[in-house]
Write a protein that holds these residues in place. Structure first.
Motif, PDB file in Angstrom:
ATOM      1  N   HIS A  88       0.852  -1.202   0.000  1.00  0.00           N
ATOM      2  CA  HIS A  88       0.000   0.000   0.000  1.00  0.00           C
ATOM      3  C   HIS A  88       0.886   1.250   0.000  1.00  0.00           C
ATOM      4  O   HIS A  88       1.394   1.677   1.039  1.00  0.00           O
ATOM      5  CB  HIS A  88      -0.950   0.006   1.201  1.00  0.00           C
ATOM      6  CG  HIS A  88      -2.026   1.051   1.083  1.00  0.00           C
ATOM      7  ND1 HIS A  88      -3.373   0.743   1.182  1.00  0.00           N
ATOM      8  CD2 HIS A  88      -1.969   2.377   0.853  1.00  0.00           C
ATOM      9  CE1 HIS A  88      -4.079   1.852   1.031  1.00  0.00           C
ATOM     10  NE2 HIS A  88      -3.248   2.855   0.836  1.00  0.00           N
ATOM     11  N   HIS A  90       1.618   5.252  -2.079  1.00  0.00           N
ATOM     12  CA  HIS A  90       1.152   6.295  -3.001  1.00  0.00           C
ATOM     13  C   HIS A  90       2.366   7.021  -3.572  1.00  0.00           C
ATOM     14  O   HIS A  90       2.903   7.935  -2.943  1.00  0.00           O
ATOM     15  CB  HIS A  90       0.223   7.272  -2.296  1.00  0.00           C
ATOM     16  CG  HIS A  90      -1.036   6.636  -1.819  1.00  0.00           C
ATOM     17  ND1 HIS A  90      -2.111   6.404  -2.650  1.00  0.00           N
ATOM     18  CD2 HIS A  90      -1.384   6.121  -0.608  1.00  0.00           C
ATOM     19  CE1 HIS A  90      -3.075   5.798  -1.973  1.00  0.00           C
ATOM     20  NE2 HIS A  90      -2.659   5.604  -0.736  1.00  0.00           N
ATOM     21  N   THR A 116      -1.594   2.240  -4.589  1.00  0.00           N
ATOM     22  CA  THR A 116      -3.038   2.131  -4.368  1.00  0.00           C
ATOM     23  C   THR A 116      -3.750   3.467  -4.548  1.00  0.00           C
ATOM     24  O   THR A 116      -4.682   3.769  -3.816  1.00  0.00           O
ATOM     25  CB  THR A 116      -3.309   1.574  -2.960  1.00  0.00           C
ATOM     26  OG1 THR A 116      -2.441   2.255  -2.055  1.00  0.00           O
ATOM     27  CG2 THR A 116      -3.067   0.100  -2.879  1.00  0.00           C
ATOM     28  N   LYS A 190      -9.071   0.351  -7.858  1.00  0.00           N
ATOM     29  CA  LYS A 190      -9.399   0.680  -6.468  1.00  0.00           C
ATOM     30  C   LYS A 190     -10.746   1.405  -6.407  1.00  0.00           C
ATOM     31  O   LYS A 190     -10.914   2.486  -6.969  1.00  0.00           O
ATOM     32  CB  LYS A 190      -8.309   1.545  -5.843  1.00  0.00           C
ATOM     33  CG  LYS A 190      -8.571   1.800  -4.356  1.00  0.00           C
ATOM     34  CD  LYS A 190      -7.341   2.339  -3.663  1.00  0.00           C
ATOM     35  CE  LYS A 190      -7.613   2.672  -2.202  1.00  0.00           C
ATOM     36  NZ  LYS A 190      -6.469   3.326  -1.563  1.00  0.00           N
ATOM     37  N   HIS A 237      -6.953  -0.907   4.839  1.00  0.00           N
ATOM     38  CA  HIS A 237      -7.121  -0.303   6.186  1.00  0.00           C
ATOM     39  C   HIS A 237      -8.283  -0.880   6.979  1.00  0.00           C
ATOM     40  O   HIS A 237      -8.778  -0.223   7.898  1.00  0.00           O
ATOM     41  CB  HIS A 237      -7.359   1.220   6.126  1.00  0.00           C
ATOM     42  CG  HIS A 237      -6.601   1.972   5.102  1.00  0.00           C
ATOM     43  ND1 HIS A 237      -5.237   2.118   5.153  1.00  0.00           N
ATOM     44  CD2 HIS A 237      -7.008   2.652   3.985  1.00  0.00           C
ATOM     45  CE1 HIS A 237      -4.852   2.862   4.107  1.00  0.00           C
ATOM     46  NE2 HIS A 237      -5.901   3.178   3.397  1.00  0.00           N
ATOM     47  N   ASP A 383       0.807   2.727   3.394  1.00  0.00           N
ATOM     48  CA  ASP A 383       0.184   4.010   3.022  1.00  0.00           C
ATOM     49  C   ASP A 383       1.217   5.132   2.902  1.00  0.00           C
ATOM     50  O   ASP A 383       0.838   6.299   2.824  1.00  0.00           O
ATOM     51  CB  ASP A 383      -0.911   4.437   4.018  1.00  0.00           C
ATOM     52  CG  ASP A 383      -2.089   5.121   3.307  1.00  0.00           C
ATOM     53  OD1 ASP A 383      -2.098   5.138   2.067  1.00  0.00           O
ATOM     54  OD2 ASP A 383      -2.986   5.636   3.996  1.00  0.00           O
ATOM     55  N   ILE A 386       1.976   8.960   3.202  1.00  0.00           N
ATOM     56  CA  ILE A 386       0.929   9.651   3.954  1.00  0.00           C
ATOM     57  C   ILE A 386       1.243   9.567   5.451  1.00  0.00           C
ATOM     58  O   ILE A 386       1.789   8.563   5.926  1.00  0.00           O
ATOM     59  CB  ILE A 386      -0.447   9.028   3.618  1.00  0.00           C
ATOM     60  CG1 ILE A 386      -0.808   9.355   2.154  1.00  0.00           C
ATOM     61  CG2 ILE A 386      -1.541   9.533   4.551  1.00  0.00           C
ATOM     62  CD1 ILE A 386      -2.069   8.728   1.647  1.00  0.00           C
TER      63      ILE A 386
HETATM   64 ZN   LIG Z   1      -3.762   4.779   0.785  1.00  0.00          ZN
END
Ligand SMILES: [Zn+2]
Length: 487
Positions: A88, A90, A116, A190, A237, A383, A386
């Motif tokens: 996961h 970005h 993702t 997604k 998540h 993620d 982030i």
């Molecule tokens: Zn994400």
């Protein structure tokens, strides 16, 4: 790493001579890792074997292989495992970091990633760049933009809410959006939280028609069972799982559907926040055991995988921004990003801990054990970038959190970042384990990660597509990253 300098230089010489006469034979490209212990997440340790890499493949594994014309790496006392995946990521979320992303993964032994969500042109560029230098970049799988219903969440309305989604309003538009993304070469789709059940079904059916998996967040107007029955392949998540476990799950989902329909003039991001605030903790505090069992049984029956991103969810409890060791990873970020992150995390340190967050964090940690009880496969994902999660470093952190807070064994955590993602992309014959015939995406470690998951950080060499980045090369790459940073 104990490369024999003489052997290496002789081999290089042969290699260069051959290059000059355009007659490179296989033998000069071979690497032998001798007397190493292989990490097998099911069988345990396979001790003291030789691993012969030829080109980008593992050619042979055995005792006392005698091969000439090889670069030999002495693996005595070391451990060889499959390269890691971050499932996961970005790549194009934070422009300041984009230029360093691929290198940050390589220095940390992340040899494959699954993006993702990002603008299609940007993530496609990353995928192309990575495929052009397979020995020096992780393998990149992309979803393209999130496919979302009205009002879409990531619409570019502010800096923290970049435009990384594509809105669809009708079934026709939903089908067209998926067809277009397939045309652009995405590896999966997604689906996002504002899709209605009708739009979601159109997305899933169209993607399946192209043989693609659909991942995403459970749409707020749907129950988990409905999405899983329609063929959703995986959930990121654990998003909105709790809402279908609540005592009033059936009533609540209808309520949310009506609220979304009546809030079409709202910004998607704030509407979503309002719905999470209203329903998340209330659902957890009113979990009905039968509904919970139905959700988990449905995920198992439909083979709907989970990418929990547990370290991200537990950020408020674990407060990585108060951890000086973690702050050091910011040294490897470009200067502008490091500055932004330092300022951002400094302000986080002053925030009081909100006890309401504990409700969700406790539930999320317990779910990891439930996935195991119900045989629901898990993939490790972070993620990043982030929420101040440094690419590459954060995957090791996720593995540690899955063990410490999700009660996984180290072998299970490693499986979630090696065997499982390979299986997810139907690449189990190519990747995921150290076996003859597979692509040589490997990590050579100084310490045994099955004894302590933190040992995945004890990287002695990263082998990507058969190319050996030894400790010296990794250090040089780290220094290059640092030179773009503040130091
Ligand atoms: Zn994400």
């Amino acid at each position: 790493m104990n490369l024999s300098p003489l052997r290496l230089s002789l081999s290089c010489l042969v290699f260069m001579l051959c290059l000059s006469c355009h007659d490179v034979t296989d033998t000069e490209l071979k690497v032998l890792i001798s007397n190493v212990s292989i990490i097998d997440v099911d069988a345990g340790i396979l001790p003291n074997v030789d691993v012969l890499i030829s080109g980008n493949r593992i050619e042979k594994i055995g005792k006392d292989l005698s091969v000439s014309h090889v670069n030999e790496i002495d693996g005595t006392g070391k451990y060889l495992m499959a390269g890691l995946w971050d499932a996961h990521v970005h790549l194009s979320f934070e422009p300041d970091i984009e230029e360093s992303m691929l290198d940050l993964f390589i220095v940390n032994g992340i040899t494959s990633i699954r993006d993702t969500g990002g603008q299609i042109d940007k993530v496609k560029k990353f995928k192309e760049e990575a495929s052009q230098k397979p020995t020096h970049a992780p393998r990149v799988k992309i979803a393209g933009p999130l496919v979302d219903g009205p009002p879409r969440v990531y619409d570019g309305s502010s800096a923290g809410v970049p435009d990384i989604s594509q809105g669809v309003n009708t079934v026709e538009e939903a089908k067209q959006a998926v067809d277009d993304l397939v045309e652009q070469g995405v590896d999966l789709i997604k689906a996002y939280e504002m899709l209605t059940p009708e739009l979601f079904e159109a997305v899933v059916t169209t993607a399946k028609g192209h043989g693609l998996k659909v991942t995403g967040h459970i749409p707020l107007s749907m129950k988990v069972q409905q999405a899983a029955d329609m063929g959703m392949s995986s959930i990121e998540h654990m998003r909105n799982l709790e809402m279908s476990m609540a005592k009033d799950a059936d009533k609540n989902v209808l309520e949310r559907r009506a609220l979304i329909a009546a809030s079409q003039d709202s910004l998607g991001y704030s509407l979503r926040s309002r719905l999470h605030t209203s329903y998340r903790n209330n659902s957890i505090l009113s979990i009905d055991p039968e509904n919970k069992n139905n959700v988990l049984t449905s995920l198992a029956k439909n083979d709907t995988w989970q990418i929990p991103t547990l370290a991200l969810i537990l950020s408020w409890r674990l407060a990585p921004w108060s951890d000086t060791q973690w702050a050091e990873t910011y040294d490897y970020l470009p200067a502008s990003a490091a500055k932004t992150w330092e300022e951002g995390t400094a302000s986080m340190r002053e925030l009081p801990v909100d006890p309401k967050r504990e409700i969700f964090m406790t539930w999320a940690s317990e779910m990891i054990g439930e996935f195991k009880n119900y045989n629901i496969p898990v993939m490790a994902g972070t993620d990043c970038p982030i929420f101040f999660l440094t690419p590459g470093f954060s995957l090791h952190r996720e593995l540690e959190v899955l063990v410490a807070h999700g009660k996984m064994t180290p072998a299970e955590a490693i499986k979630s970042a090696t065997v499982n993602p390979a299986l997810y992309f139907d690449m189990q014959d190519e990747l995921g384990t150290v076996e003859e015939g597979k692509i040589a995406d490997l990590l050579l470690l100084d310490k045994n990660p099955l004894e302590n998951i933190k040992h995945t950080r004890s990287i002695s060499a990263v082998i990507k597509d058969g190319y050996v980045h030894d400790s010296q090369a990794l250090e040089t790459l780290k220094q290059t990253l640092k030179s773009k940073g503040r130091s």
